[in-house]
Design a protein around this motif. Structure first.
Motif, short mmCIF file in Angstrom:
data_model
loop_
_atom_site.label_atom_id
_atom_site.label_comp_id
_atom_site.label_asym_id
_atom_site.label_seq_id
_atom_site.Cartn_x
_atom_site.Cartn_y
_atom_site.Cartn_z
N ILE A 10 -0.99 -2.09 -5.63
CA ILE A 10 -1.63 -0.82 -5.98
C ILE A 10 -0.58 0.27 -5.89
O ILE A 10 0.03 0.48 -4.85
N GLY A 11 -0.36 0.96 -7.01
CA GLY A 11 0.70 1.95 -7.07
C GLY A 11 1.94 1.41 -7.75
O GLY A 11 3.06 1.82 -7.44
N ALA A 12 1.75 0.49 -8.69
CA ALA A 12 2.88 -0.18 -9.34
C ALA A 12 3.34 0.52 -10.61
O ALA A 12 4.14 -0.02 -11.36
N SER A 13 2.85 1.73 -10.86
CA SER A 13 3.22 2.41 -12.09
C SER A 13 4.64 2.96 -12.07
O SER A 13 5.20 3.30 -13.11
N GLY A 14 5.22 3.06 -10.89
CA GLY A 14 6.59 3.57 -10.82
C GLY A 14 7.12 3.51 -9.40
O GLY A 14 6.39 3.26 -8.44
N GLY A 15 8.41 3.73 -9.25
CA GLY A 15 9.02 3.83 -7.93
C GLY A 15 8.92 2.56 -7.12
O GLY A 15 9.15 1.45 -7.60
N ILE A 16 8.56 2.72 -5.85
CA ILE A 16 8.54 1.61 -4.90
C ILE A 16 7.54 0.54 -5.32
O ILE A 16 7.82 -0.65 -5.27
N GLY A 17 6.34 0.95 -5.74
CA GLY A 17 5.33 -0.02 -6.13
C GLY A 17 5.76 -0.87 -7.30
O GLY A 17 5.55 -2.09 -7.31
N ASN A 18 6.38 -0.25 -8.28
CA ASN A 18 6.87 -0.99 -9.44
C ASN A 18 7.96 -1.98 -9.05
O ASN A 18 7.98 -3.13 -9.51
N ALA A 19 8.87 -1.53 -8.19
CA ALA A 19 9.95 -2.42 -7.74
C ALA A 19 9.38 -3.59 -6.94
O ALA A 19 9.86 -4.73 -7.06
N ALA A 20 8.36 -3.34 -6.13
CA ALA A 20 7.74 -4.41 -5.36
C ALA A 20 7.05 -5.41 -6.28
O ALA A 20 7.18 -6.63 -6.10
N ALA A 21 6.31 -4.90 -7.27
CA ALA A 21 5.65 -5.79 -8.22
C ALA A 21 6.66 -6.66 -8.95
O ALA A 21 6.45 -7.87 -9.15
N ASP A 22 7.78 -6.06 -9.35
CA ASP A 22 8.83 -6.82 -10.04
C ASP A 22 9.42 -7.89 -9.13
O ASP A 22 9.74 -9.00 -9.57
N ALA A 23 9.58 -7.57 -7.83
CA ALA A 23 10.16 -8.53 -6.89
C ALA A 23 9.23 -9.73 -6.71
O ALA A 23 9.69 -10.89 -6.67
N PHE A 24 7.95 -9.49 -6.60
CA PHE A 24 6.99 -10.59 -6.48
C PHE A 24 6.97 -11.44 -7.76
O PHE A 24 6.91 -12.66 -7.70
N ALA A 25 7.01 -10.76 -8.89
CA ALA A 25 7.01 -11.48 -10.17
C ALA A 25 8.26 -12.34 -10.30
O ALA A 25 8.19 -13.48 -10.79
N ALA A 26 9.40 -11.82 -9.87
CA ALA A 26 10.64 -12.59 -9.94
C ALA A 26 10.60 -13.83 -9.06
O ALA A 26 11.30 -14.81 -9.33
N ALA A 27 9.77 -13.77 -8.01
CA ALA A 27 9.63 -14.93 -7.13
C ALA A 27 8.58 -15.91 -7.65
O ALA A 27 8.30 -16.91 -6.99
N GLY A 28 8.00 -15.62 -8.81
CA GLY A 28 7.09 -16.56 -9.45
C GLY A 28 5.62 -16.25 -9.30
O GLY A 28 4.77 -17.00 -9.80
#
Length: 221
Positions: free
Chosen positions: A13-31
């Motif tokens: 929640i809060g993945a539209s930019g900044g920290i939330g977006n980077a966190a979402a990308d990190a989880f996605a990169a881990a599969g």
């Protein structure tokens, strides 16, 4: 460390930019399969919106709450309605989600607070108080929700769209001043905080913790 989250369901929640977006990308990169609801889909400041969104949601393995809209200012200068709105957003937004979300056993819930909880500023007293309350909420929930793990990541100054309203020169000057003061000699990047979020979410022995990632801001003179 190789983290494999293939098959995991992650809500940010809060993945539209900044920290939330980077966190979402990190989880996605881990599969992981990552869900990134926009504020139009899930307004966590509104009881009805939260209830409606989660009514159709299956359980998640990991949940990250990195959203907040807060005005800053001194206690004397900040309107009470703005202070209440800030508390409703950052603290009670997280509270609403924590109350209703279903998380699989062994999963995690992670809040994002801020180092003002430990190093208060006279210009941002409310933000420090909200961050401290959020961290205390996480510690209590770590007991209530066990074996689901609940943690908080506390960033310092991070170069995010939060500062997009500043002129480029003012923004650059602010970051240069911070770099000169911080032991890390640079401001944070969203990916710095995202890596800490991924760590607490996937470490099976981390719960009730507040992990400060602030470049040494809490200890800087």
């Amino acid at each position: 460390m190789n983290i494999d989250l293939t098959g995991a369901r992650v809500l940010v929640i809060g993945a539209s930019g900044g920290i939330g977006n980077a966190a979402a990308d990190a989880f996605a990169a881990a599969g992981a399969e990552v869900f990134r609801p926009s504020r139009g889909e899930l307004d966590f400041t509104d009881d009805a919106s939260v209830a409606a969104w989660f009514a159709g949601a299956d359980a998640f393995d990991h949940v990250v709450i990195a959203a907040a809209q807060t005005r800053t200012g001194t206690v004397a200068g900040l309107a009470l309605e703005d202070a209440q709105a800030a508390m409703n957003s950052k603290f009670f937004g997280a509270y609403r989600v924590a109350k209703i979300v279903q998380i699989n056993q062994g999963g995690s819930l992670t809040f994002v607070s801020g180092f003002l909880s430990q190093r208060p500023s006279p210009a941002s007293v409310l933000q420090g108080a909200i961050n401290a309350a959020l961290e205390a909420l996480a510690r209590g929930l770590a007991l209530e929700k066990a074996p689901v793990r609940v943690n908080t990541v506390s960033p310092g100054l991070v170069d995010t769209p939060l500062y997009a309203g500043m002129s480029p020169d003012d923004r650059q000057a602010m970051f240069e001043r911070a770099a000169a003061r911080l032991p890390a000699r640079r401001p944070g990047k969203p990916q710095d905080i995202a890596s800490a979020i991924l760590f607490v979410a996937t470490n099976p022995f981390a719960t009730g913790s507040t992990v400060t990632v602030d470049g040494g801001g809490t200890i800087a003179s």
